[in-house]
Design a protein around this motif. Structure first.
Motif, PDB file in Angstrom:
ATOM      1  N   ASN A 214       0.832  -1.208   0.000  1.00 26.24           N
ATOM      2  CA  ASN A 214       0.000   0.000   0.000  1.00 26.24           C
ATOM      3  C   ASN A 214       0.864   1.255   0.000  1.00 26.24           C
ATOM      4  O   ASN A 214       0.579   2.231  -0.708  1.00 26.24           O
ATOM      5  CB  ASN A 214      -0.928   0.009   1.217  1.00 26.24           C
ATOM      6  CG  ASN A 214      -2.035  -1.018   1.119  1.00 26.24           C
ATOM      7  OD1 ASN A 214      -2.413  -1.433   0.026  1.00 26.24           O
ATOM      8  ND2 ASN A 214      -2.548  -1.461   2.257  1.00 26.24           N
ATOM      9  N   THR A 215       1.929   1.230   0.793  1.00 27.91           N
ATOM     10  CA  THR A 215       2.842   2.377   0.850  1.00 27.91           C
ATOM     11  C   THR A 215       3.513   2.596  -0.493  1.00 27.91           C
ATOM     12  O   THR A 215       3.654   3.731  -0.967  1.00 27.91           O
ATOM     13  CB  THR A 215       3.906   2.148   1.945  1.00 27.91           C
ATOM     14  OG1 THR A 215       3.271   2.136   3.229  1.00 27.91           O
ATOM     15  CG2 THR A 215       4.954   3.243   1.924  1.00 27.91           C
ATOM     16  N   LEU A 216       3.940   1.505  -1.128  1.00 23.81           N
ATOM     17  CA  LEU A 216       4.611   1.592  -2.429  1.00 23.81           C
ATOM     18  C   LEU A 216       3.704   2.247  -3.456  1.00 23.81           C
ATOM     19  O   LEU A 216       4.123   3.147  -4.200  1.00 23.81           O
ATOM     20  CB  LEU A 216       5.000   0.176  -2.871  1.00 23.81           C
ATOM     21  CG  LEU A 216       5.974   0.043  -4.041  1.00 23.81           C
ATOM     22  CD1 LEU A 216       7.356   0.535  -3.642  1.00 23.81           C
ATOM     23  CD2 LEU A 216       6.057  -1.426  -4.491  1.00 23.81           C
ATOM     24  N   VAL A 217       2.454   1.808  -3.499  1.00 19.08           N
ATOM     25  CA  VAL A 217       1.481   2.361  -4.458  1.00 19.08           C
ATOM     26  C   VAL A 217       1.174   3.816  -4.133  1.00 19.08           C
ATOM     27  O   VAL A 217       1.158   4.686  -5.021  1.00 19.08           O
ATOM     28  CB  VAL A 217       0.186   1.522  -4.457  1.00 19.08           C
ATOM     29  CG1 VAL A 217      -0.892   2.193  -5.301  1.00 19.08           C
ATOM     30  CG2 VAL A 217       0.457   0.117  -4.973  1.00 19.08           C
ATOM     31  N   ILE A 224       4.549  -3.579  -9.264  1.00 19.47           N
ATOM     32  CA  ILE A 224       5.105  -4.817  -9.810  1.00 19.47           C
ATOM     33  C   ILE A 224       6.548  -5.015  -9.341  1.00 19.47           C
ATOM     34  O   ILE A 224       7.074  -6.133  -9.342  1.00 19.47           O
ATOM     35  CB  ILE A 224       5.037  -4.801 -11.370  1.00 19.47           C
ATOM     36  CG1 ILE A 224       5.275  -6.209 -11.941  1.00 19.47           C
ATOM     37  CG2 ILE A 224       6.043  -3.812 -11.943  1.00 19.47           C
ATOM     38  CD1 ILE A 224       4.211  -7.203 -11.581  1.00 19.47           C
ATOM     39  N   GLY A 225       7.188  -3.914  -8.924  1.00 18.07           N
ATOM     40  CA  GLY A 225       8.567  -3.994  -8.437  1.00 18.07           C
ATOM     41  C   GLY A 225       8.715  -4.938  -7.260  1.00 18.07           C
ATOM     42  O   GLY A 225       9.733  -5.633  -7.134  1.00 18.07           O
ATOM     43  N   ALA A 261      -3.261  -9.228  -4.771  1.00 19.90           N
ATOM     44  CA  ALA A 261      -3.661  -7.888  -4.354  1.00 19.90           C
ATOM     45  C   ALA A 261      -3.467  -6.852  -5.457  1.00 19.90           C
ATOM     46  O   ALA A 261      -3.972  -5.731  -5.351  1.00 19.90           O
ATOM     47  CB  ALA A 261      -2.873  -7.470  -3.106  1.00 19.90           C
ATOM     48  N   LEU A 262      -2.742  -7.226  -6.508  1.00 18.64           N
ATOM     49  CA  LEU A 262      -2.448  -6.290  -7.595  1.00 18.64           C
ATOM     50  C   LEU A 262      -3.479  -6.399  -8.713  1.00 18.64           C
ATOM     51  O   LEU A 262      -3.976  -7.483  -9.018  1.00 18.64           O
ATOM     52  CB  LEU A 262      -1.057  -6.561  -8.179  1.00 18.64           C
ATOM     53  CG  LEU A 262       0.143  -6.326  -7.264  1.00 18.64           C
ATOM     54  CD1 LEU A 262       1.429  -6.674  -7.998  1.00 18.64           C
ATOM     55  CD2 LEU A 262       0.191  -4.879  -6.780  1.00 18.64           C
ATOM     56  N   ASP A 263      -3.746  -5.268  -9.321  1.00 13.28           N
ATOM     57  CA  ASP A 263      -4.544  -5.226 -10.541  1.00 13.28           C
ATOM     58  C   ASP A 263      -3.572  -5.357 -11.714  1.00 13.28           C
ATOM     59  O   ASP A 263      -2.735  -4.461 -11.919  1.00 13.28           O
ATOM     60  CB  ASP A 263      -5.306  -3.904 -10.621  1.00 13.28           C
ATOM     61  CG  ASP A 263      -6.178  -3.797 -11.870  1.00 13.28           C
ATOM     62  OD1 ASP A 263      -6.015  -4.639 -12.788  1.00 13.28           O
ATOM     63  OD2 ASP A 263      -7.000  -2.869 -11.931  1.00 13.28           O
ATOM     64  N   ALA A 267      -0.480  -2.775 -12.554  1.00 17.13           N
ATOM     65  CA  ALA A 267       0.665  -3.169 -11.725  1.00 17.13           C
ATOM     66  C   ALA A 267       1.985  -2.562 -12.199  1.00 17.13           C
ATOM     67  O   ALA A 267       2.902  -2.337 -11.402  1.00 17.13           O
ATOM     68  CB  ALA A 267       0.786  -4.691 -11.687  1.00 17.13           C
ATOM     69  N   SER A 268       2.087  -2.300 -13.485  1.00 12.71           N
ATOM     70  CA  SER A 268       3.328  -1.739 -14.035  1.00 12.71           C
ATOM     71  C   SER A 268       3.261  -0.228 -14.195  1.00 12.71           C
ATOM     72  O   SER A 268       4.179   0.378 -14.769  1.00 12.71           O
ATOM     73  CB  SER A 268       3.652  -2.391 -15.382  1.00 12.71           C
ATOM     74  OG  SER A 268       3.886  -3.774 -15.230  1.00 12.71           O
TER      75      SER A 268
END
Length: 289
Positions: A214-217, A224-225, A261-263, A267-268
């Motif tokens: 969540n923090t990354l997004v 995706i990383g 959890a990713l769409d 994601a990229s």
């Protein structure tokens, strides 16, 4: 039915015995403490970590946690790890870290990010916003999003107060928490041990993964990383598996959980996927370490 004089007499006796009980309790706390470290009534009243609050260490205030983390940090730097003193490298890692911290669940505490002179692929965190990234991890990442994903995972441990919760649990299991709590040096010693070898419980790791993603997004990095880097390290296997992945929950299960959890359509999307730019930057910063 008691008359007024009897009520007053009863009230006075209750007050006296209440005061007496308090005095005896305080005396027991003081005299039962470690004889090499005196505990004052002021300490008890203040409820510092070395006294009553030691039993409730996971509930300490943000201010106390940051101070506690700084003491663990001082002990780590003095005897356990070597920090790279390179202003440009430190600035780059701090820039990534502060960007993530501002988008985390606890943006209001100060965060400190430091690079450890160690070629092992690892990162770890302590209490109060202190995050440590090994030079080996910076070199192993293919892009900034991958590096940021691990740093976000460690921030997730701080957000969820995993070190504090682990210190409390370890103190209870070792029988070193009493009615008087823990003295500060003992608590710091446990903090150092757990920072370097945090017990990898299933819940803690999944919580850190979820919070970190969540923090990354939220910080604008391509999520995706996180999957890329975890998959890369999983392929290495064997003794090269870093501590933050060598944990109780199966690493493949953790990666699958992150992927779910990713769409996939987004994601990229986000920053940090430029491998050429990243490798060029760290070559000059980390190449000499």
């Amino acid at each position: 039915m008691l008359n007024p004089l009897s009520l007053m007499s009863l009230s006075r006796r209750r007050w006296f015995y209440g005061c007496l009980s308090t005095f005896v309790a305080l005396s027991l706390v003081i005299t039962s403490a470690n004889p090499t470290k005196a505990i004052s009534i002021g300490d008890i009243i203040r409820g510092g970590i070395q006294v009553i609050q030691g039993v409730q260490i996971a509930n300490m205030s943000d201010e106390d946690e940051v101070e506690f983390g700084s003491q663990i940090d001082a002990e780590l730097r003095q005897s356990e790890i070597r920090i790279i003193r390179d202003r440009e490298l430190a600035s780059y890692i701090d820039q990534i870290g502060q960007r993530l911290a501002a988008s985390s669940d606890r943006p209001n505490i100060p965060y400190t990010f430091q690079v450890v002179r160690d070629d092992n692929i690892n990162a770890f965190a302590t209490a109060g916003g202190f995050v440590y990234v090994n030079a080996g991890l910076i070199k192993a990442a293919e892009n900034e999003a991958q590096l940021a994903s691990v740093m976000a995972h460690e921030i997730g441990h701080i957000n969820n107060k995993h070190v504090l919760r682990s210190i409390k649990q370890a103190a209870i299991e070792r029988g070193i928490v009493t009615a008087a709590g823990m003295d500060r040096s003992t608590a710091v010693g446990l903090g150092v041990q757990l920072a370097l070898n945090l017990p990898r419980s299933r819940n803690y790791e999944y919580e850190a993964d979820e919070s970190g993603l969540n923090t990354l997004v939220n910080a604008g990095y391509a999520p995706i990383g996180m999957v890329q880097f975890f998959n890369k390290l999983l392929e290495k296997g064997g003794g090269s598996m870093p501590e933050f992945l060598s944990s109780h929950p199966n690493t493949g299960d953790r990666i699958a959980s992150i992927q779910q959890a990713l769409d996939p359509t987004t994601a990229s999307q986000g920053d940090g996927l430029d491998t050429v730019a990243y490798k060029s930057k760290i070559r000059s910063l980390v190449g000499r370490y």
